[in-house]
Scaffold this motif. Structure first.
Motif, PDB file in Angstrom:
ATOM      1  N   MET A  63       0.796  -1.205  -0.089  1.00 35.84           N
ATOM      2  CA  MET A  63      -0.157  -0.034   0.065  1.00 35.84           C
ATOM      3  C   MET A  63       0.833   1.332   0.089  1.00 35.84           C
ATOM      4  SD  MET A  63      -3.071  -0.962   2.674  1.00 35.84           S
ATOM      5  CE  MET A  63      -4.139   0.327   2.190  1.00 35.84           C
ATOM      6  N   ASN A  64       0.495   2.247  -0.642  1.00 35.15           N
ATOM      7  CA  ASN A  64       1.056   3.421  -0.726  1.00 35.15           C
ATOM      8  C   ASN A  64       0.375   4.528   0.321  1.00 35.15           C
ATOM      9  OD1 ASN A  64       2.439   6.098  -1.408  1.00 35.15           O
ATOM     10  ND2 ASN A  64       2.187   5.604  -3.837  1.00 35.15           N
TER      11      ASN A  64
ATOM     12  N   LEU B 143      -9.795   7.226  13.406  1.00 37.41           N
ATOM     13  CA  LEU B 143      -9.915   5.849  13.145  1.00 37.41           C
ATOM     14  C   LEU B 143     -10.783   5.127  13.432  1.00 37.41           C
ATOM     15  CD1 LEU B 143      -5.663   5.643  13.679  1.00 37.41           C
ATOM     16  CD2 LEU B 143      -6.926   5.363  11.469  1.00 37.41           C
ATOM     17  N   GLU B 144     -11.378   5.356  14.702  1.00 42.24           N
ATOM     18  CA  GLU B 144     -12.514   4.792  15.166  1.00 42.24           C
ATOM     19  C   GLU B 144     -13.747   4.899  14.313  1.00 42.24           C
ATOM     20  OE1 GLU B 144     -13.507   4.957  19.364  1.00 42.24           O
ATOM     21  OE2 GLU B 144     -11.209   5.027  19.822  1.00 42.24           O
ATOM     22  N   ALA B 145     -13.878   6.245  14.007  1.00 46.22           N
ATOM     23  CA  ALA B 145     -15.052   6.680  13.010  1.00 46.22           C
ATOM     24  C   ALA B 145     -14.940   5.929  11.555  1.00 46.22           C
ATOM     25  CB  ALA B 145     -15.246   8.134  13.158  1.00 46.22           C
ATOM     26  N   TYR B 146     -13.839   5.838  11.263  1.00 47.94           N
ATOM     27  CA  TYR B 146     -13.515   5.396   9.721  1.00 47.94           C
ATOM     28  C   TYR B 146     -12.658   4.243   9.827  1.00 47.94           C
ATOM     29  CZ  TYR B 146     -15.837   9.854   8.781  1.00 47.94           C
ATOM     30  OH  TYR B 146     -16.766  10.892   8.693  1.00 47.94           O
ATOM     31  N   PRO B 147     -12.930   3.236  10.395  1.00 45.72           N
ATOM     32  CA  PRO B 147     -11.996   1.980  10.659  1.00 45.72           C
ATOM     33  C   PRO B 147     -11.476   1.509   9.286  1.00 45.72           C
ATOM     34  CG  PRO B 147     -14.152   1.211  11.043  1.00 45.72           C
ATOM     35  CD  PRO B 147     -14.338   2.585  10.652  1.00 45.72           C
ATOM     36  N   VAL B 148     -10.411   1.090   9.419  1.00 46.22           N
ATOM     37  CA  VAL B 148      -9.481   0.160   8.212  1.00 46.22           C
ATOM     38  C   VAL B 148      -9.693  -1.214   8.202  1.00 46.22           C
ATOM     39  CG1 VAL B 148      -7.380  -0.099   7.120  1.00 46.22           C
ATOM     40  CG2 VAL B 148      -7.750   2.029   8.155  1.00 46.22           C
ATOM     41  N   GLN B 149     -10.384  -1.865   7.417  1.00 42.51           N
ATOM     42  CA  GLN B 149     -10.591  -2.983   7.215  1.00 42.51           C
ATOM     43  C   GLN B 149     -10.153  -3.675   5.860  1.00 42.51           C
ATOM     44  OE1 GLN B 149     -14.865  -3.006   7.278  1.00 42.51           O
ATOM     45  NE2 GLN B 149     -14.924  -3.180   9.397  1.00 42.51           N
ATOM     46  N   PRO B 150      -8.787  -3.992   6.044  1.00 36.91           N
ATOM     47  CA  PRO B 150      -8.010  -4.113   4.671  1.00 36.91           C
ATOM     48  C   PRO B 150      -8.609  -5.518   3.842  1.00 36.91           C
ATOM     49  CG  PRO B 150      -6.528  -4.377   6.608  1.00 36.91           C
ATOM     50  CD  PRO B 150      -7.819  -4.093   7.059  1.00 36.91           C
ATOM     51  N   ARG B 151      -8.431  -5.551   2.648  1.00 36.47           N
ATOM     52  CA  ARG B 151      -8.858  -6.415   1.992  1.00 36.47           C
ATOM     53  C   ARG B 151      -8.372  -6.492   0.510  1.00 36.47           C
ATOM     54  NH1 ARG B 151     -12.763  -5.310  -2.349  1.00 36.47           N
ATOM     55  NH2 ARG B 151     -13.843  -3.244  -2.081  1.00 36.47           N
ATOM     56  N   ILE B 152      -8.039  -7.784  -0.099  1.00 33.65           N
ATOM     57  CA  ILE B 152      -7.436  -7.815  -1.584  1.00 33.65           C
ATOM     58  C   ILE B 152      -8.585  -7.625  -2.432  1.00 33.65           C
ATOM     59  CG2 ILE B 152      -5.984  -9.198  -2.768  1.00 33.65           C
ATOM     60  CD1 ILE B 152      -4.586 -10.317  -0.326  1.00 33.65           C
ATOM     61  N   SER B 153      -8.237  -6.990  -3.506  1.00 31.47           N
ATOM     62  CA  SER B 153      -9.123  -6.758  -4.695  1.00 31.47           C
ATOM     63  C   SER B 153      -8.445  -6.981  -5.987  1.00 31.47           C
ATOM     64  CB  SER B 153      -9.867  -5.361  -4.559  1.00 31.47           C
ATOM     65  OG  SER B 153     -10.866  -5.491  -5.306  1.00 31.47           O
ATOM     66  N   GLY B 154      -9.131  -7.165  -7.006  1.00 30.66           N
ATOM     67  CA  GLY B 154      -8.436  -7.136  -8.349  1.00 30.66           C
ATOM     68  C   GLY B 154      -9.420  -8.136  -9.147  1.00 30.66           C
ATOM     69  N   HIS B 155      -8.968  -8.214 -10.566  1.00 25.41           N
ATOM     70  CA  HIS B 155      -9.746  -9.017 -11.385  1.00 25.41           C
ATOM     71  C   HIS B 155      -8.925 -10.383 -11.807  1.00 25.41           C
ATOM     72  CE1 HIS B 155     -12.494  -5.716 -11.537  1.00 25.41           C
ATOM     73  NE2 HIS B 155     -11.555  -4.985 -11.798  1.00 25.41           N
ATOM     74  N   ASP B 156      -7.426 -10.283 -11.680  1.00 28.57           N
ATOM     75  CA  ASP B 156      -6.749 -11.499 -11.979  1.00 28.57           C
ATOM     76  C   ASP B 156      -5.281 -11.311 -11.261  1.00 28.57           C
ATOM     77  OD1 ASP B 156      -4.849  -9.871 -13.583  1.00 28.57           O
ATOM     78  OD2 ASP B 156      -6.386  -9.825 -15.204  1.00 28.57           O
TER      79      ASP B 156
ATOM     80  N   SER C 289      -2.415 -10.341 -12.154  1.00 27.78           N
ATOM     81  CA  SER C 289      -1.683  -9.128 -12.508  1.00 27.78           C
ATOM     82  C   SER C 289      -2.322  -7.713 -11.894  1.00 27.78           C
ATOM     83  CB  SER C 289      -1.693  -9.035 -13.882  1.00 27.78           C
ATOM     84  OG  SER C 289      -2.729  -8.601 -14.669  1.00 27.78           O
ATOM     85  N   ASP C 290      -3.398  -7.961 -11.189  1.00 25.97           N
ATOM     86  CA  ASP C 290      -4.143  -6.840 -11.000  1.00 25.97           C
ATOM     87  C   ASP C 290      -4.405  -6.566  -9.405  1.00 25.97           C
ATOM     88  OD1 ASP C 290      -5.500  -4.376 -11.128  1.00 25.97           O
ATOM     89  OD2 ASP C 290      -7.454  -5.385 -11.294  1.00 25.97           O
ATOM     90  N   TRP C 291      -3.812  -7.546  -8.491  1.00 26.44           N
ATOM     91  CA  TRP C 291      -4.061  -7.750  -7.093  1.00 26.44           C
ATOM     92  C   TRP C 291      -3.762  -6.524  -6.513  1.00 26.44           C
ATOM     93  CZ3 TRP C 291      -7.783 -10.774  -6.993  1.00 26.44           C
ATOM     94  CH2 TRP C 291      -7.790 -12.123  -7.333  1.00 26.44           C
ATOM     95  N   HIS C 292      -4.447  -5.634  -5.495  1.00 28.15           N
ATOM     96  CA  HIS C 292      -4.132  -4.550  -4.853  1.00 28.15           C
ATOM     97  C   HIS C 292      -5.011  -4.633  -3.663  1.00 28.15           C
ATOM     98  CE1 HIS C 292      -7.467  -3.500  -7.519  1.00 28.15           C
ATOM     99  NE2 HIS C 292      -7.977  -2.645  -6.805  1.00 28.15           N
ATOM    100  N   MET C 293      -4.653  -3.485  -2.610  1.00 34.35           N
ATOM    101  CA  MET C 293      -5.275  -3.531  -1.284  1.00 34.35           C
ATOM    102  C   MET C 293      -6.528  -2.342  -1.352  1.00 34.35           C
ATOM    103  SD  MET C 293      -4.066  -5.886   0.747  1.00 34.35           S
ATOM    104  CE  MET C 293      -4.865  -5.461   2.225  1.00 34.35           C
ATOM    105  N   HIS C 294      -7.369  -2.564  -0.755  1.00 41.71           N
ATOM    106  CA  HIS C 294      -8.431  -1.540  -0.332  1.00 41.71           C
ATOM    107  C   HIS C 294      -8.317  -1.512   1.210  1.00 41.71           C
ATOM    108  CE1 HIS C 294     -10.604  -0.770  -4.317  1.00 41.71           C
ATOM    109  NE2 HIS C 294     -10.073  -1.852  -4.482  1.00 41.71           N
ATOM    110  N   VAL C 295      -8.838  -0.411   1.647  1.00 46.09           N
ATOM    111  CA  VAL C 295      -8.869  -0.212   2.987  1.00 46.09           C
ATOM    112  C   VAL C 295      -9.990  -0.479   3.766  1.00 46.09           C
ATOM    113  CG1 VAL C 295      -6.975   1.432   2.969  1.00 46.09           C
ATOM    114  CG2 VAL C 295      -9.333   2.193   2.884  1.00 46.09           C
ATOM    115  N   THR C 296     -11.087  -0.816   2.913  1.00 44.20           N
ATOM    116  CA  THR C 296     -12.302  -0.996   3.705  1.00 44.20           C
ATOM    117  C   THR C 296     -13.012  -2.387   3.220  1.00 44.20           C
ATOM    118  OG1 THR C 296     -13.584   0.348   2.177  1.00 44.20           O
ATOM    119  CG2 THR C 296     -13.104   1.353   4.051  1.00 44.20           C
TER     120      THR C 296
END
Length: 178
Positions: A1-2, A77-90, A92-99
């Motif tokens: 993650m950047n 951080l409590e109001a907008y909690p980070v719930q990381p998950r991996i997303s993408g289509h294949d 070569s496209d995997w990346h992290m989302h924070v919710t």
């Protein structure tokens, strides 16, 4: 993650005009076009409240009130909690989302912004939070200079301020009797 990119989203949010839904939509770059398309009037209030609270954090940081900056970031951080998950289509496209999947645009954007700013504070300290020294501006920025000496949000503001100061000195010199 950047994390720097996430921290910059906090800066962009604080600096954007949120007078209407068009102002909110201008916040989203092409990379976030899906957010721009999904955001609605219902999100405007959440973004405005977060904008005010994030500006407070920059003010705390620039005045050496680290404890207050941390307290406010923890509350966000409590109001907008980070719930990381991996997303993408294949593969070569995997990346992290924070919710989590299905989160609202405001939840996704604000969780990333708050998370990024929190990581920035832990990594560099709140002394690297800045508010533009040009009194006509007021934008916030993250000081990425090597010696923590940045005073302006942009070259444009720095130049405008320096030119105004130069002109003021010239005026004062012509008014002062020799």
């Amino acid at each position: 993650m950047n994390f720097d990119a996430y921290a910059r989203t906090a800066v962009e949010l604080v600096n954007v005009g949120l007078g209407d839904i068009d102002g909110l939509r201008s916040l989203f770059s092409e990379d976030l076009a899906w957010m721009r398309d999904e955001v609605g009037e219902k999100d405007l209030g959440s973004f405005r409240r977060a904008q005010r609270r994030l500006r407070d954090i920059f003010e705390y940081g620039t005045t050496g009130r680290d404890t207050e900056a941390v307290t406010e970031l923890n509350a966000l951080l409590e109001a907008y909690p980070v719930q990381p998950r991996i997303s993408g289509h294949d593969a070569s496209d995997w990346h992290m989302h924070v919710t989590s999947r299905g989160a609202s645009v405001s939840s996704e954007y604000l969780a990333g912004a708050v998370w990024g700013l929190s990581v920035w504070l832990c990594e560099y300290g709140s002394a690297r939070f800045g508010i533009c020294a040009d009194e006509r501006c007021g934008n916030v920025y993250l000081d990425t200079s090597s010696n923590n000496c940045r005073r302006f949000c942009s070259e444009r503001c720095a130049t405008r301020s320096h030119v105004a100061a130069h002109r003021a000195r010239k005026r004062a010199a012509t008014l002062t009797p020799a």
